[in-house]
Design an enzyme around this catalytic site. Sequence first.
Site, PDB file in Angstrom:
ATOM      1  N   LYS A   1      28.984  43.091  35.006  1.00 51.24           N
ATOM      2  CA  LYS A   1      30.126  42.556  34.702  1.00 51.24           C
ATOM      3  C   LYS A   1      30.025  41.377  34.021  1.00 51.24           C
ATOM      4  CE  LYS A   1      31.640  44.926  38.807  1.00 51.24           C
ATOM      5  NZ  LYS A   1      32.886  45.273  39.830  1.00 51.24           N
TER       6      LYS A   1
ATOM      7  N   GLU B   1      38.570  47.746  35.826  1.00 47.90           N
ATOM      8  CA  GLU B   1      38.875  46.376  35.655  1.00 47.90           C
ATOM      9  C   GLU B   1      39.495  46.208  34.286  1.00 47.90           C
ATOM     10  OE1 GLU B   1      34.930  44.580  36.843  1.00 47.90           O
ATOM     11  OE2 GLU B   1      35.433  45.290  38.719  1.00 47.90           O
TER      12      GLU B   1
ATOM     13  N   GLU C   1      34.942  56.338  39.852  1.00 51.21           N
ATOM     14  CA  GLU C   1      35.110  55.163  40.528  1.00 51.21           C
ATOM     15  C   GLU C   1      36.350  54.778  41.181  1.00 51.21           C
ATOM     16  OE1 GLU C   1      31.683  52.278  39.061  1.00 51.21           O
ATOM     17  OE2 GLU C   1      33.483  52.039  37.905  1.00 51.21           O
TER      18      GLU C   1
ATOM     19  N   ASN D   1      26.091  47.752  36.300  1.00 55.21           N
ATOM     20  CA  ASN D   1      27.006  46.900  35.616  1.00 55.21           C
ATOM     21  C   ASN D   1      27.247  45.693  36.299  1.00 55.21           C
ATOM     22  OD1 ASN D   1      29.425  46.160  34.288  1.00 55.21           O
ATOM     23  ND2 ASN D   1      30.966  47.242  36.015  1.00 55.21           N
TER      24      ASN D   1
ATOM     25  N   SER E   1      30.971  50.268  45.636  1.00 57.49           N
ATOM     26  CA  SER E   1      30.194  49.641  46.684  1.00 57.49           C
ATOM     27  C   SER E   1      28.963  50.746  47.071  1.00 57.49           C
ATOM     28  CB  SER E   1      31.160  49.641  47.803  1.00 57.49           C
ATOM     29  OG  SER E   1      32.143  48.765  47.663  1.00 57.49           O
TER      30      SER E   1
ATOM     31  N   HIS F   1      36.379  51.137  32.112  1.00 62.99           N
ATOM     32  CA  HIS F   1      36.329  50.588  33.424  1.00 62.99           C
ATOM     33  C   HIS F   1      37.346  50.153  34.167  1.00 62.99           C
ATOM     34  CE1 HIS F   1      34.859  47.897  36.842  1.00 62.99           C
ATOM     35  NE2 HIS F   1      33.677  48.719  36.828  1.00 62.99           N
TER      36      HIS F   1
ATOM     37  N   GLY G   1      33.825  46.932  44.521  1.00 65.03           N
ATOM     38  CA  GLY G   1      33.483  45.539  44.807  1.00 65.03           C
ATOM     39  C   GLY G   1      34.366  45.361  46.298  1.00 65.03           C
TER      40      GLY G   1
END
Length: 251
Positions: A11, A98, A168, A9, A214, A96, A174
């Site tokens: 992003k 985010e 996730e 990904n 990660s 996702h 991250g």
Amino acid sequence: MRKPVIAGNWKMYKLLNEAVDTALALKPVVANANHCDVVIAPVFTALKNVSSRLEGSNVKVAAQDCAAEAKHGAHTGEIAADMIKDAGCSHVIIGHSERRQHYGETDASVNAKTKSAIQAGLIAIVCVGETLDQREAGSADDVVKSQIIKGLDGLTVADTERIIIAYEPVWAIGTGKTATPEQAQEMHGVIRQTVAEAHGNEVAERVRILYGGSVKPDNIVELMSQEDVDGALVGGASLEAESFAKIVNYR
Ligand code: PEP
């Protein structure tokens, strides 16, 4: 046997030329990776160029989101799933964390987008995962179960052939904090059981469940050694061809 999937990904990183350069650098170094499906997800504006340059290779291209509406119409700023297919994509990431945290994504919108993606002939990578607060409160399993039940509600058995689930944990994205292989396995087991209860054992046995949070070249082997970990969704470590290739070529 479930074929692993290693997906990157990207992003909101990389201008067009940077995305194409990274894709071209990746192509030869993962060319022999027959053990897994390789997917990269650049920004929308790079999809067509990247997919054209990867034609004939084993690297597939995903978008990072799609519209809930399948029918073309007055939806300013949205991109329909069939437009993403038209840009040369085979996959799309949906839900996702985010997008759930910062852009109002809900289980209902994840469900609608997943259905639109399937209808357009894309494979939907449906993301789920709990926050740190939810894990510390002991509700991680319930949160993820609910995301799975609502996100995949109404899918037929045929539809489920076109989904991949990505677990996730939000606290691991991250942050450099990876779930331990045991934590990942435990939640992947919960997810597979939830899919079995909602869609039957055959679907549950077939569906691929990726871990994300990660993932790096130095932890992929341990994660992939877990029975229910069928691949990885990789953010930061997918931005450079070299590190992503190390993850793809984990064996
Ligand atoms: C992601 O963006 O889906 C992700 C897992 O990011 P990272 O690998 O950087 O934690």
